[in-house]
Design a protein around this motif. Sequence first.
Motif, PDB file in Angstrom:
ATOM      1  N   GLU A   1       0.863  -1.172   0.000  1.00 55.58           N
ATOM      2  CA  GLU A   1       0.000   0.000   0.000  1.00 55.58           C
ATOM      3  C   GLU A   1       0.903   1.226   0.000  1.00 55.58           C
ATOM      4  N   ILE A   2       0.614   2.153  -0.884  1.00 56.04           N
ATOM      5  CA  ILE A   2       1.387   3.392  -0.929  1.00 56.04           C
ATOM      6  C   ILE A   2       0.863   4.328   0.151  1.00 56.04           C
ATOM      7  N   ILE A   3       1.781   4.809   0.989  1.00 62.39           N
ATOM      8  CA  ILE A   3       1.433   5.742   2.052  1.00 62.39           C
ATOM      9  C   ILE A   3       1.571   7.177   1.554  1.00 62.39           C
ATOM     10  N   SER A   4       2.706   7.479   0.917  1.00 62.16           N
ATOM     11  CA  SER A   4       2.912   8.826   0.387  1.00 62.16           C
ATOM     12  C   SER A   4       4.016   8.825  -0.654  1.00 62.16           C
ATOM     13  N   PRO A   5       3.917   9.752  -1.608  1.00 62.64           N
ATOM     14  CA  PRO A   5       4.993   9.897  -2.591  1.00 62.64           C
ATOM     15  C   PRO A   5       6.086  10.797  -2.041  1.00 62.64           C
ATOM     16  N   GLY A   6       7.266  10.642  -2.574  1.00 63.69           N
ATOM     17  CA  GLY A   6       8.364  11.550  -2.261  1.00 63.69           C
ATOM     18  C   GLY A   6       8.714  12.351  -3.498  1.00 63.69           C
ATOM     19  N   PRO A   7       9.589  13.323  -3.363  1.00 63.47           N
ATOM     20  CA  PRO A   7       9.976  14.122  -4.524  1.00 63.47           C
ATOM     21  C   PRO A   7      10.796  13.323  -5.529  1.00 63.47           C
ATOM     22  N   ALA A   8      10.521  13.560  -6.804  1.00 69.69           N
ATOM     23  CA  ALA A   8      11.266  12.906  -7.874  1.00 69.69           C
ATOM     24  C   ALA A   8      12.729  13.313  -7.797  1.00 69.69           C
ATOM     25  N   SER A   9      13.596  12.374  -8.139  1.00 71.79           N
ATOM     26  CA  SER A   9      15.038  12.601  -8.051  1.00 71.79           C
ATOM     27  C   SER A   9      15.716  12.202  -9.355  1.00 71.79           C
ATOM     28  N   PRO A  10      16.163  13.186 -10.162  1.00 77.22           N
ATOM     29  CA  PRO A  10      16.864  12.832 -11.398  1.00 77.22           C
ATOM     30  C   PRO A  10      18.293  12.395 -11.098  1.00 77.22           C
ATOM     31  N   TYR A  11      18.802  11.456 -11.907  1.00 73.25           N
ATOM     32  CA  TYR A  11      20.184  11.027 -11.760  1.00 73.25           C
ATOM     33  C   TYR A  11      20.755  10.684 -13.131  1.00 73.25           C
ATOM     34  N   GLN A  12      21.967  11.160 -13.375  1.00 70.47           N
ATOM     35  CA  GLN A  12      22.647  10.917 -14.645  1.00 70.47           C
ATOM     36  C   GLN A  12      23.760   9.900 -14.436  1.00 70.47           C
ATOM     37  N   TYR A  13      23.551   8.685 -14.960  1.00 71.83           N
ATOM     38  CA  TYR A  13      24.616   7.701 -15.026  1.00 71.83           C
ATOM     39  C   TYR A  13      25.421   8.000 -16.290  1.00 71.83           C
TER      40      TYR A  13
ATOM     41  N   GLU B   1      25.911   6.216 -18.920  1.00 71.01           N
ATOM     42  CA  GLU B   1      25.274   5.721 -20.141  1.00 71.01           C
ATOM     43  C   GLU B   1      23.829   6.165 -20.319  1.00 71.01           C
ATOM     44  N   PHE B   2      23.147   6.567 -19.252  1.00 66.25           N
ATOM     45  CA  PHE B   2      21.721   6.902 -19.335  1.00 66.25           C
ATOM     46  C   PHE B   2      21.339   7.765 -18.135  1.00 66.25           C
ATOM     47  N   SER B   3      20.134   8.332 -18.203  1.00 65.73           N
ATOM     48  CA  SER B   3      19.636   9.112 -17.072  1.00 65.73           C
ATOM     49  C   SER B   3      18.285   8.549 -16.635  1.00 65.73           C
ATOM     50  N   ILE B   4      18.030   8.660 -15.337  1.00 68.49           N
ATOM     51  CA  ILE B   4      16.746   8.202 -14.805  1.00 68.49           C
ATOM     52  C   ILE B   4      16.113   9.293 -13.970  1.00 68.49           C
ATOM     53  N   LEU B   5      14.805   9.191 -13.844  1.00 78.60           N
ATOM     54  CA  LEU B   5      14.052  10.002 -12.902  1.00 78.60           C
ATOM     55  C   LEU B   5      13.467   9.009 -11.914  1.00 78.60           C
ATOM     56  N   LEU B   6      13.987   9.024 -10.692  1.00 75.02           N
ATOM     57  CA  LEU B   6      13.576   8.068  -9.673  1.00 75.02           C
ATOM     58  C   LEU B   6      12.422   8.660  -8.868  1.00 75.02           C
ATOM     59  N   LEU B   7      11.310   7.928  -8.831  1.00 72.68           N
ATOM     60  CA  LEU B   7      10.093   8.366  -8.162  1.00 72.68           C
ATOM     61  C   LEU B   7       9.863   7.483  -6.935  1.00 72.68           C
ATOM     62  N   PRO B   8      10.196   7.995  -5.739  1.00 75.16           N
ATOM     63  CA  PRO B   8      10.074   7.166  -4.535  1.00 75.16           C
ATOM     64  C   PRO B   8       8.687   7.240  -3.902  1.00 75.16           C
ATOM     65  N   PHE B   9       8.289   6.138  -3.292  1.00 75.32           N
ATOM     66  CA  PHE B   9       7.022   6.074  -2.569  1.00 75.32           C
ATOM     67  C   PHE B   9       7.242   5.355  -1.247  1.00 75.32           C
ATOM     68  N   LEU B  10       6.755   5.937  -0.175  1.00 73.42           N
ATOM     69  CA  LEU B  10       6.761   5.280   1.127  1.00 73.42           C
ATOM     70  C   LEU B  10       5.610   4.283   1.122  1.00 73.42           C
ATOM     71  N   CYS B  11       5.891   3.033   1.505  1.00 71.42           N
ATOM     72  CA  CYS B  11       4.900   1.965   1.420  1.00 71.42           C
ATOM     73  C   CYS B  11       4.921   1.092   2.672  1.00 71.42           C
ATOM     74  N   ARG B  12       3.870   0.291   2.765  1.00 70.33           N
ATOM     75  CA  ARG B  12       3.840  -0.765   3.776  1.00 70.33           C
ATOM     76  C   ARG B  12       3.295  -2.020   3.109  1.00 70.33           C
ATOM     77  N   ILE B  13       3.693  -3.160   3.637  1.00 69.90           N
ATOM     78  CA  ILE B  13       3.233  -4.447   3.110  1.00 69.90           C
ATOM     79  C   ILE B  13       1.829  -4.715   3.643  1.00 69.90           C
ATOM     80  N   VAL B  14       0.918  -5.100   2.743  1.00 68.75           N
ATOM     81  CA  VAL B  14      -0.430  -5.476   3.171  1.00 68.75           C
ATOM     82  C   VAL B  14      -0.688  -6.974   2.994  1.00 68.75           C
TER      83      VAL B  14
END
Length: 137
Positions: A61-73, A75-88
């Motif tokens: 279950e998603i509790i809340s989203p966090g701020p998106a975090s861009p990262y440049q490797y 060879e490629f770049s990602i936009l990491l979208l974190p979510f605080l969760c709990r197991i249901v």
Amino acid sequence: MIEVCCAIIVNEAGRVLVTQRSATMSMPLKMEFPGGKIEPGESPEDCLIREIKEELDLTVEIISPGPASPYQYPEFSILLLPFLCRIVAGTILLKEHAAYAWMEPSDLLNCDWAEADIPIVHQYLNPSNNTSLLTNK
């Protein structure tokens, strides 16, 4: 830029689930928050729920989203979208990762993280950061 969701899964004791990438994955044996790439037409939330079920056989279950975090490797770049969760539902079954651990938040900085996850760790550990929705304290 590749959009990737990740789950910061926290248990009742306040420990955080971290997973270790397998030796055959890119960035082998690095620690990460589990998750994966968003597929076309998929919402970040649906992606996260799907990826955690596919990788760990857990329903979260998603509790809340966090701020998106861009990262440049290199060879490629990602936009990491974190979510605080709990197991249901479910019991952890590793389908892609080499290992997992439930860690105290104070121990998270001691892990050998995949580089894109490091800013997410800092966001989670800094509850005074007004841009972070990740703290469950």
